[in-house]
Design a protein around this motif. Sequence first.
Motif, short mmCIF file in Angstrom:
data_model
loop_
_atom_site.label_atom_id
_atom_site.label_comp_id
_atom_site.label_asym_id
_atom_site.label_seq_id
_atom_site.Cartn_x
_atom_site.Cartn_y
_atom_site.Cartn_z
N ASP A 6 0.79 -1.22 -0.02
CA ASP A 6 0.04 0.03 0.03
C ASP A 6 0.75 1.23 0.06
OD1 ASP A 6 -3.13 -0.64 0.74
OD2 ASP A 6 -1.56 -2.16 1.74
N VAL A 7 0.48 2.08 -0.99
CA VAL A 7 1.27 3.44 -0.94
C VAL A 7 0.15 4.55 -0.80
CG1 VAL A 7 2.68 5.10 -2.14
CG2 VAL A 7 3.07 2.54 -2.18
N LEU A 8 0.38 5.52 0.25
CA LEU A 8 -0.59 6.48 0.20
C LEU A 8 0.04 7.73 0.06
CD1 LEU A 8 -3.25 8.04 1.17
CD2 LEU A 8 -2.17 8.03 3.70
N ILE A 9 -0.38 8.55 -1.02
CA ILE A 9 0.04 9.95 -1.46
C ILE A 9 -0.42 10.84 -0.83
CG2 ILE A 9 0.58 11.29 -3.37
CD1 ILE A 9 -0.11 7.73 -4.61
N ILE A 10 0.38 11.82 -0.09
CA ILE A 10 -0.50 13.06 0.46
C ILE A 10 0.05 13.99 -0.44
CG2 ILE A 10 -0.35 14.55 2.65
CD1 ILE A 10 0.55 11.94 4.16
N HIS A 11 -1.03 14.57 -1.16
CA HIS A 11 -0.87 15.65 -2.25
C HIS A 11 -0.95 17.02 -1.39
CE1 HIS A 11 -1.87 12.72 -5.75
NE2 HIS A 11 -2.62 12.32 -4.83
N ILE A 12 -0.14 17.81 -2.27
CA ILE A 12 -0.20 19.16 -1.75
C ILE A 12 -0.58 20.13 -2.66
CG2 ILE A 12 1.48 21.21 -0.94
CD1 ILE A 12 1.15 19.06 1.52
N ASN A 13 -0.15 19.76 -4.15
CA ASN A 13 -0.53 20.46 -5.13
C ASN A 13 -1.74 19.98 -5.76
OD1 ASN A 13 1.95 22.23 -5.33
ND2 ASN A 13 3.01 20.20 -5.49
N PRO A 14 -2.87 20.83 -5.87
CA PRO A 14 -4.13 20.45 -6.61
C PRO A 14 -4.03 19.96 -7.86
CG PRO A 14 -4.36 22.32 -5.18
CD PRO A 14 -3.05 22.27 -5.26
N ILE A 15 -4.75 18.76 -8.06
CA ILE A 15 -4.43 18.19 -9.43
C ILE A 15 -5.47 18.77 -10.23
CG2 ILE A 15 -4.86 16.13 -10.80
CD1 ILE A 15 -3.35 14.50 -8.60
N VAL A 16 -6.84 18.86 -9.87
CA VAL A 16 -7.88 19.49 -10.33
C VAL A 16 -8.34 20.84 -9.99
CG1 VAL A 16 -10.22 19.22 -10.98
CG2 VAL A 16 -8.71 17.20 -10.87
N LEU B 153 7.03 -8.64 -10.28
CA LEU B 153 6.38 -7.39 -10.11
C LEU B 153 5.45 -7.51 -9.05
CD1 LEU B 153 5.57 -6.86 -14.03
CD2 LEU B 153 7.44 -5.76 -12.86
N LYS B 154 5.46 -6.32 -8.48
CA LYS B 154 4.43 -6.30 -7.16
C LYS B 154 3.21 -5.47 -7.80
CE LYS B 154 6.26 -4.36 -3.56
NZ LYS B 154 6.82 -3.41 -2.23
N TYR B 155 2.16 -6.05 -7.36
CA TYR B 155 0.79 -5.31 -7.60
C TYR B 155 0.37 -4.53 -6.35
CZ TYR B 155 -3.83 -4.71 -9.51
OH TYR B 155 -5.04 -4.07 -10.12
N VAL B 156 0.87 -3.06 -6.63
CA VAL B 156 1.03 -1.97 -5.62
C VAL B 156 -0.55 -1.51 -5.68
CG1 VAL B 156 1.48 0.41 -5.33
CG2 VAL B 156 3.27 -1.28 -6.26
N LEU B 157 -0.96 -1.28 -4.25
CA LEU B 157 -2.28 -0.45 -4.00
C LEU B 157 -2.04 0.67 -3.68
CD1 LEU B 157 -3.63 -3.71 -1.72
CD2 LEU B 157 -3.91 -3.28 -4.12
N LEU B 158 -2.70 1.60 -4.67
CA LEU B 158 -2.33 3.17 -4.56
C LEU B 158 -3.51 3.76 -3.77
CD1 LEU B 158 -0.78 4.46 -7.92
CD2 LEU B 158 0.27 4.20 -5.46
N HIS B 159 -3.33 4.73 -3.06
CA HIS B 159 -4.23 5.21 -1.97
C HIS B 159 -3.88 7.00 -2.22
CE1 HIS B 159 -5.37 1.52 -0.37
NE2 HIS B 159 -4.20 1.40 -0.17
N SER B 160 -4.80 7.84 -2.35
CA SER B 160 -4.43 9.22 -2.55
C SER B 160 -5.40 10.03 -1.75
CB SER B 160 -4.81 9.52 -4.04
OG SER B 160 -4.71 10.81 -4.53
N LEU B 161 -4.69 10.88 -0.85
CA LEU B 161 -5.13 11.92 0.08
C LEU B 161 -5.18 13.22 -0.83
CD1 LEU B 161 -5.01 12.07 3.81
CD2 LEU B 161 -5.36 13.99 2.43
#
Length: 381
Positions: free
Chosen positions: A230-240, A291-299
């Motif tokens: 599991d990888v949790l990305i903590i965003h700072i720059n708005p994408i939308v 290959l690892k099947y990564v589980l992505l999460h996004s805050l």
Amino acid sequence: MPRKSTPTPSRSTATKTKTINLALQGGGAHGAFAWGVLDYMLEDGRLAFEGISGTSAGSMNAVVLVDGLRKGGRDGARAALETFWQAVSDAGQRYSLVRSMPWDRLKGDHWNSDDSFNFQAFKAMTNAFSPYQLNPTNFNPLKDILNEQIDFEALNRHEKQKLFLSATNVQTGSVRVFHNHEITVDVVMASACLPFLYQAVEIDGHTYWDGGYMGNPALFPLFYRTDARDVLIIHINPIVRQGTPTTPHDIEDRVNEISFNSALIKEFRAVAFVQKLIGEGWLKEEFRDQLKYVLLHSLRADDALSDLSAASKLCTDWSFLQTLRDRGRDAAGVWMERHFDDVGKRQTVDLRAQFLDSGSEMTPLNKTKPKPRPKQKRASR
């Protein structure tokens, strides 16, 4: 201490702790939003961190977090993060060229200082002169703060959390990822070196600028060098961001947001491609385990920071940093309530719907195998 804006997380001894990787974006003072996210999760106690990839302010949050965990566990990390951001605020009030003036504070959102005299003068100076001219001694108070608060030698030996800090090689334009044993105060400063503000940082004969240009943050080290899926990305720059910018400030802000998200979105595209290869059986059996099947999460920070301009990334007023912290805690509380049960089981990001163009990036894999062309009859003689 519990924050008024967010209910105190309830720790349950019956809930098993889950281990994830963190990816911390950079964004100047907006990094205090990620501080709030981390503060909530540390207090909640249900997530542990194996690998942490950071860029710019994300690198600073990462080293402060890990050094705090090393010294005093979760509570030590919370205290370390607050101490760090308080020191950032104090230094900003002493040294920042764009700090708020008393009359600026009469405006409710004085941190959006695009039109202030100080900010306009600052932009004019940095557009006309390089940091080699404006700051020949290369003074940066953040370096002193990090040296005072972080034991880098102990951090080099630390193995419980794996650090991956990104910087951009000025000569090659490629990303350089530094690992625990390589991390010094200069590495952190290189990861956060905006070239119009500070001189490039030299490390082992190479010079570096802010890592956000090529990896904000880099995800690939988390795939190859950790066990957690599991990888949790903590965003700072708005994408939308809704609407089309029309003023010079808004256009520049949006260009910066798109630029500093571009490397990350390219990695999302690669992750989606690998997931498709694995999920749809396009790999030979002997290669599947490689290959690892990564589980992505996004805050995401799209809503939480949508009212803030790029100028506010230079604002270090303590009240503003606390506001960002509380917004981060609010966002973390919502994310944990919605997605904690998903960790370790399923990905909570629809990469194609949220981050990729709805066009045809991966359509070659969707196509059936082409039918063989019918043989053309030879013309009879």
